[in-house]
Design an enzyme around this catalytic site. Structure first.
Site, PDB file in Angstrom:
ATOM      1  N   TYR A 168      54.601   2.399  18.882  1.00  0.00           N
ATOM      2  CA  TYR A 168      54.469   3.255  20.053  1.00  0.00           C
ATOM      3  C   TYR A 168      53.094   3.921  20.077  1.00  0.00           C
ATOM      4  O   TYR A 168      52.411   3.931  21.123  1.00  0.00           O
ATOM      5  CB  TYR A 168      55.558   4.330  20.071  1.00  0.00           C
ATOM      6  CG  TYR A 168      55.337   5.340  21.170  1.00  0.00           C
ATOM      7  CD1 TYR A 168      55.637   5.024  22.501  1.00  0.00           C
ATOM      8  CD2 TYR A 168      54.781   6.593  20.902  1.00  0.00           C
ATOM      9  CE1 TYR A 168      55.383   5.936  23.522  1.00  0.00           C
ATOM     10  CE2 TYR A 168      54.540   7.500  21.917  1.00  0.00           C
ATOM     11  CZ  TYR A 168      54.843   7.170  23.217  1.00  0.00           C
ATOM     12  OH  TYR A 168      54.587   8.065  24.234  1.00  0.00           O
ATOM     13  N   ARG A 214      52.240  18.299  16.673  1.00  0.00           N
ATOM     14  CA  ARG A 214      51.942  19.617  17.245  1.00  0.00           C
ATOM     15  C   ARG A 214      52.799  19.928  18.458  1.00  0.00           C
ATOM     16  O   ARG A 214      53.206  21.073  18.678  1.00  0.00           O
ATOM     17  CB  ARG A 214      50.460  19.668  17.631  1.00  0.00           C
ATOM     18  CG  ARG A 214      49.984  20.971  18.248  1.00  0.00           C
ATOM     19  CD  ARG A 214      48.684  20.755  18.992  1.00  0.00           C
ATOM     20  NE  ARG A 214      48.873  19.839  20.108  1.00  0.00           N
ATOM     21  CZ  ARG A 214      47.882  19.198  20.731  1.00  0.00           C
ATOM     22  NH1 ARG A 214      46.641  19.347  20.324  1.00  0.00           N
ATOM     23  NH2 ARG A 214      48.140  18.393  21.755  1.00  0.00           N
ATOM     24  N   ARG A 227      61.551  14.437  25.637  1.00  0.00           N
ATOM     25  CA  ARG A 227      60.750  13.299  25.183  1.00  0.00           C
ATOM     26  C   ARG A 227      60.772  13.325  23.659  1.00  0.00           C
ATOM     27  O   ARG A 227      60.389  14.318  23.041  1.00  0.00           O
ATOM     28  CB  ARG A 227      59.313  13.409  25.700  1.00  0.00           C
ATOM     29  CG  ARG A 227      59.206  13.202  27.208  1.00  0.00           C
ATOM     30  CD  ARG A 227      57.778  13.226  27.669  1.00  0.00           C
ATOM     31  NE  ARG A 227      57.193  14.558  27.536  1.00  0.00           N
ATOM     32  CZ  ARG A 227      55.887  14.803  27.523  1.00  0.00           C
ATOM     33  NH1 ARG A 227      55.035  13.812  27.582  1.00  0.00           N
ATOM     34  NH2 ARG A 227      55.441  16.036  27.423  1.00  0.00           N
ATOM     35  N   PHE A 287      30.913  11.932  19.706  1.00  0.00           N
ATOM     36  CA  PHE A 287      32.037  11.733  20.625  1.00  0.00           C
ATOM     37  C   PHE A 287      33.299  11.341  19.856  1.00  0.00           C
ATOM     38  O   PHE A 287      34.397  11.812  20.172  1.00  0.00           O
ATOM     39  CB  PHE A 287      31.662  10.644  21.640  1.00  0.00           C
ATOM     40  CG  PHE A 287      32.797  10.182  22.498  1.00  0.00           C
ATOM     41  CD1 PHE A 287      33.202  10.914  23.601  1.00  0.00           C
ATOM     42  CD2 PHE A 287      33.467   8.998  22.205  1.00  0.00           C
ATOM     43  CE1 PHE A 287      34.261  10.484  24.395  1.00  0.00           C
ATOM     44  CE2 PHE A 287      34.521   8.561  22.994  1.00  0.00           C
ATOM     45  CZ  PHE A 287      34.913   9.311  24.089  1.00  0.00           C
TER      46      PHE A 287
END
Length: 410
Positions: A168, A214, A227, A287
């Protein structure tokens, strides 16, 4: 920007916070004039201000491609996340989303707040997408197609095993890592290593697993339907139902489950460090590196912390600003991972059922960082020296001067 109490406790946060605030203001002033690009960058600021700040450092063409890529995937994620959409309606949208991005008239109303705006005006994102170079378009289309199919699969399938969990996370985040690597390659700024697919996937999995840990409470309390992304193979050892972890009477077993989830996430760190060390372009490096440091910091904060089941647990804004300001080289990354993993190690309870596994994984991270030989000359992210009474006084004077100047200006 932050409370006075926080500034007094962490005075070294003030300067990085001011720099970050100025950088955000500058980024918001550099929004392109064209309506579709203006929408994309304005929306990027709204859905992720810190990500928006990091993306601004990239070269123009790559920055545009990453901006569009991020918004396309945020839109796809909004469809997946909206539990009010019937499954028979949601599945075909997810599966066909990679085709919708070419249609400048397509939009679909769902989500809430800024995400609803994104979906209602998605045609602006499509208009920006079709202006990208073909190499960027092909990479974005491929990843969107694979991600949509994977999301559709897990709409109809529970996350039962740890393998399911990894699969997933691959679909919703590992593919993002692969897609970004493809965009870096298309830009001509990077040369990918032979194992780039594996380590790019690990970059995504590390971030996604951190977010899933989290966001437990937010996800389990989702209306109209929870969920649930924590694998039953892990949480089933500690509770009859995943939602039981949020109840105070189950605090001890809940924290043990949380600690096993964090220990699972730590398995990806070696690959993440390897990926970042392979990057050549400084702007691409920053980044990629800044979110990874924030992830290890978040895991250190969440570990053995029952507040994950009570409310929001996240890095203080000043520490985030400090990470953004200081992360410039791979030495900074090794230092940050060493610091945060040491912080996590101090929280390990020897009576925790996964204590030895967690400690072994942390020691592996420590060894990688120590073996680089760069840890001796660095600033700590969590235990800065210089927080003496004199520093407090100086910082307080500076803060009062800033507040006074602001009040006069307004």
């Amino acid at each position: 920007m932050g409370s006075l109490g926080t500034f007094l406790r962490y005075p070294d946060d003030i300067y990085p916070l001011l720099k970050m605030k100025r950088a955000m203001e500058k980024a918001e002033k550099q929004i392109p004039p064209e309506p579709h690009w203006a929408f994309c960058y304005s929306m990027l600021h709204k859905v992720s201000r810190s990500f928006s700040l990091v993306i601004q450092q990239l070269g123009t063409q790559l920055r545009n491609a990453v901006c569009v890529f991020y918004l396309v995937l945020r839109a796809l994620d909004t469809v997946e996340d909206d539990t009010s959409i019937p499954t028979d309606e949601k599945l075909p949208i997810l599966i066909a989303f990679h085709r919708h991005i070419y249609d400048i008239d397509w939009h679909y109303s769902c989500g809430t707040k800024e995400y609803k705006v994104l979906m209602d005006q998605f045609h602006y994102v499509s208009a920006a997408f079709v202006e990208l170079e073909k190499g960027y378009q092909e990479a974005i289309e491929e990843i969107t197609k694979r991600m949509g199919a994977g999301m559709a699969k897990f709409i109809c399938q529970e996350v039962e095993t740890v393998d399911d969990y990894d699969e997933y996370c691959h679909y919703v985040a590992g593919l993002v890592g692969l897609g970004l690597s493809k965009l870096f390659l298309a830009s001509g700024s990077e040369v990918l290593t032979p194992d780039w697919e594996h380590i790019s996937n690990s970059m995504g999995l590390f971030l996604q697993k951190t977010n899933i840990i989290r966001d437990y409470l937010e996800d389990i309390n989702e209306i109209p339907k929870s969920r649930m992304f924590w694998p039953r193979k892990i949480w089933g050892k500690y509770a009859a139902k995943l939602e039981d972890l949020k109840y105070e009477k189950n605090s001890n077993s809940s924290v043990q489950c949380l600690n096993e989830m964090v220990s699972n996430a730590l398995t990806h760190i070696e690959d993440c460090l390897k990926f970042m060390a392979s990057l050549r372009d400084p702007s691409i490096f920053r980044f990629c590196a800044i979110p990874q440091i924030m992830a290890i910091g978040t895991l250190a904060l969440c570990y053995n912390n029952v507040q994950v089941f009570r409310g929001v647990v996240k890095l203080r804004r000043g520490l985030t600003a400090k990470v953004i300001d200081r992360t410039k080289t791979m030495a900074d990354v090794y230092g940050a991972f060493y610091d945060f993993s040491c912080m996590l190690k101090t929280k390990v309870d020897k009576n925790d059922p996964n204590a030895s596994t967690t400690l072994n994984r942390l020691e592996a991270v420590h060894k990688i960082c120590r073996d680089t030989g760069v840890l001796h000359n660095r600033k700590s992210y969590i235990n800065d020296k210089g927080q003496s009474a004199n520093v407090y006084i100086v910082m307080l004077v500076i803060l009062l001067a800033i507040v006074f100047a602001y009040l006069r200006a307004n």
